[in-house]
Write a protein that holds these residues in place. Structure first.
Motif, PDB file in Angstrom:
ATOM      1  N   PRO A   1       3.266   9.625  17.767  1.00  0.00           N
ATOM      2  CA  PRO A   1       2.348  10.767  17.948  1.00  0.00           C
ATOM      3  C   PRO A   1       2.912  12.084  17.452  1.00  0.00           C
ATOM      4  CG  PRO A   1       3.275  10.084  20.057  1.00  0.00           C
ATOM      5  CD  PRO A   1       3.636   9.029  19.062  1.00  0.00           C
ATOM      6  N   PHE A   2       4.225  12.268  17.559  1.00  0.00           N
ATOM      7  CA  PHE A   2       4.825  13.528  17.139  1.00  0.00           C
ATOM      8  C   PHE A   2       4.841  13.636  15.607  1.00  0.00           C
ATOM      9  CE2 PHE A   2       6.580  12.413  21.282  1.00  0.00           C
ATOM     10  CZ  PHE A   2       6.229  13.539  22.005  1.00  0.00           C
ATOM     11  N   MET A   3       4.949  12.502  14.915  1.00  0.00           N
ATOM     12  CA  MET A   3       4.824  12.512  13.460  1.00  0.00           C
ATOM     13  C   MET A   3       3.399  12.875  13.040  1.00  0.00           C
ATOM     14  SD  MET A   3       6.957   9.175  12.224  1.00  0.00           S
ATOM     15  CE  MET A   3       8.731   9.045  12.424  1.00  0.00           C
ATOM     16  N   LEU A   4       2.421  12.321  13.770  1.00  0.00           N
ATOM     17  CA  LEU A   4       1.027  12.584  13.423  1.00  0.00           C
ATOM     18  C   LEU A   4       0.623  14.021  13.745  1.00  0.00           C
ATOM     19  CD1 LEU A   4      -0.648   9.269  14.642  1.00  0.00           C
ATOM     20  CD2 LEU A   4      -0.097   9.930  12.307  1.00  0.00           C
ATOM     21  N   MET A   5       1.204  14.596  14.792  1.00  0.00           N
ATOM     22  CA  MET A   5       0.872  15.976  15.161  1.00  0.00           C
ATOM     23  C   MET A   5       1.513  17.005  14.238  1.00  0.00           C
ATOM     24  SD  MET A   5       0.738  16.195  19.330  1.00  0.00           S
ATOM     25  CE  MET A   5       2.188  15.215  19.704  1.00  0.00           C
TER      26      MET A   5
ATOM     27  N   SER B   1       0.828  -1.210   0.000  1.00  0.00           N
ATOM     28  CA  SER B   1       0.000   0.000   0.000  1.00  0.00           C
ATOM     29  C   SER B   1       0.861   1.257   0.000  1.00  0.00           C
ATOM     30  CB  SER B   1      -0.942   0.004   1.206  1.00  0.00           C
ATOM     31  OG  SER B   1      -0.219  -0.114   2.407  1.00  0.00           O
ATOM     32  N   SER B   2       2.017   1.204   0.661  1.00  0.00           N
ATOM     33  CA  SER B   2       2.921   2.359   0.677  1.00  0.00           C
ATOM     34  C   SER B   2       3.514   2.598  -0.705  1.00  0.00           C
ATOM     35  CB  SER B   2       4.037   2.138   1.697  1.00  0.00           C
ATOM     36  OG  SER B   2       3.514   2.001   2.998  1.00  0.00           O
ATOM     37  N   LEU B   3       3.922   1.532  -1.375  1.00  0.00           N
ATOM     38  CA  LEU B   3       4.451   1.676  -2.738  1.00  0.00           C
ATOM     39  C   LEU B   3       3.379   2.210  -3.683  1.00  0.00           C
ATOM     40  CD1 LEU B   3       6.584  -1.593  -3.059  1.00  0.00           C
ATOM     41  CD2 LEU B   3       7.420   0.737  -2.763  1.00  0.00           C
ATOM     42  N   TYR B   4       2.142   1.766  -3.488  1.00  0.00           N
ATOM     43  CA  TYR B   4       1.035   2.270  -4.307  1.00  0.00           C
ATOM     44  C   TYR B   4       0.842   3.766  -4.084  1.00  0.00           C
ATOM     45  CZ  TYR B   4      -3.779   2.850  -5.947  1.00  0.00           C
ATOM     46  OH  TYR B   4      -4.900   3.282  -6.601  1.00  0.00           O
TER      47      TYR B   4
ATOM     48  N   ILE C   1       1.894   9.205   6.678  1.00  0.00           N
ATOM     49  CA  ILE C   1       1.703   7.762   6.849  1.00  0.00           C
ATOM     50  C   ILE C   1       2.859   6.987   6.235  1.00  0.00           C
ATOM     51  CG2 ILE C   1       0.223   5.822   6.170  1.00  0.00           C
ATOM     52  CD1 ILE C   1      -2.154   7.783   6.463  1.00  0.00           C
ATOM     53  N   LEU C   2       3.374   7.443   5.113  1.00  0.00           N
ATOM     54  CA  LEU C   2       4.541   6.790   4.504  1.00  0.00           C
ATOM     55  C   LEU C   2       5.745   6.867   5.440  1.00  0.00           C
ATOM     56  CD1 LEU C   2       4.272   8.001   0.788  1.00  0.00           C
ATOM     57  CD2 LEU C   2       3.932   5.681   1.645  1.00  0.00           C
TER      58      LEU C   2
END
Length: 342
Positions: A311-315, A227-230, A264-265
């Motif tokens: 969490p810090f990546m998502l924020m 899914s990441s490659l897509y 997300i990647l």
């Protein structure tokens, strides 16, 4: 003839004094303290970060429902899994690092290891679910995944329930084979833990159990990577199309979906790296003949890195967080101007 090293004339070998156990313990204490410090840091930073992110999503769900997205429920569930993962993985190692004895009995070992392994499996599967969900969300309408877009929201909570049940059934084997540490050292194949050990029964083949776990992990990691490659392919094609647009505004702005995809990647890449490193340490420590206690501590530090950083990546690209930081920056500038004028 000259006497050999360690020999004296007519006296035979001269015994070389071995290092005392006190000296060995003195050398081991700094390593244990360093690992304990790492565990405490991960608990403090990771739990606080995930709690802040959970509070943000609760705020969105309760006070600003118009900003709610279907993917937010996956993010919120992931923060819960991250908090439990950090606590279950690190707590016993912190106690061991600072010399606490008999921290867990048989029931405590069974409960802790069963919970930590279930949470580990959920971390893999929910991160994979997040990646697949986003890949379907950003897919063009003319693709074969378009029919799934309308059904994604209805599939999220049944997916959570299914993943919890699968992981609990898969790791129920641990309850039968784990006991508190006795007065002997584990030699040969087995799980190494500061307070717990595996008991091998003739009716249980550990290779079968490990094979099931490896297959389960590989399925979800493969889904994650595919899914990441897509998504990478979609982003690359979008970038190529945007380059043909001469407007500076269109070429310099990125949509929220693309920002979320990039986040997300990055999450998936981070997860796969720490997953591979932790698995290498765990499998090596399981099959090594003479156990090295510090290896399990290192493996736990590696396994807690992803839920601590997550969490810090998502924020980073969250709209409300960006508004909040902008407001704080504006307040600082205003205060500094007032002080300068005063």
């Amino acid at each position: 003839m000259q006497p050999l090293p360690g020999m004296s004339e007519g006296l035979g070998p001269i015994p070389i004094p071995a290092k005392s156990t006190t000296e060995n313990k003195a050398m081991e204490v700094p390593v244990a303290t360093i690992l304990g410090t790492f565990h405490i840091s991960q608990i403090c930073i990771g739990v606080i970060g995930n709690l802040l992110l959970s509070g943000l999503y609760i705020y969105i769900f309760v006070l600003q429902p118009h900003l709610k997205k279907p993917i937010d429920s996956i993010f919120m569930h992931l923060t819960l899994v991250n908090i439990l993962s950090i606590i279950f993985s690190s707590l016993s190692h912190v106690a061991s690092s600072f010399g606490v004895r008999r921290f867990l009995d048989d029931i405590g070992c069974q409960s802790l290891l069963f919970s930590s392994r279930v949470i580990r499996g959920l971390s893999i599967s929910i991160t994979s679910l997040l990646s697949v969900f986003q890949a379907i969300t950003i897919s063009p309408r003319n693709t074969k995944w378009a029919w799934l877009k309308m059904k994604l929201s209805a599939c999220i909570f049944p997916s959570f329930l299914l993943l919890w049940v699968i992981n609990m059934l898969m790791y129920v084997h641990i309850i039968e084979t784990v006991r508190a540490n006795g007065n002997f050292t584990i030699v040969g194949r087995g799980y190494s833990h500061p307070y717990c050990q595996t008991i091998q029964f003739k009716s249980h083949n550990p290779d079968v159990f490990i094979s099931v776990i490896v297959i389960y992990d590989l399925v979800f990691v493969a889904l994650m990577i595919c899914s990441s490659l897509y998504m990478v392919n979609l982003l690359y094609r979008h970038h190529r199309r945007v380059q043909h647009v001469h407007s500076l505004y269109l070429s310099s702005q990125s949509s929220p979906e693309h920002k979320a995809t990039q986040t997300i990647l990055l999450l998936v890449a981070c997860f796969v790296f720490f997953y591979c490193a932790n698995n290498f340490v765990t499998i090596y420590s399981f099959y090594i003949h003479e156990k090295i206690p510090k290896l399990e501590g290192i493996g736990t530090v590696l396994s807690s890195c992803y839920p601590t950083i997550c969490p810090f990546m998502l924020m980073k690209n969250n709209k409300i967080i960006s508004q909040f930081t902008s407001l704080i920056s504006l307040m600082r500038i205003t205060c500094s101007r007032r002080e300068f004028r005063g």
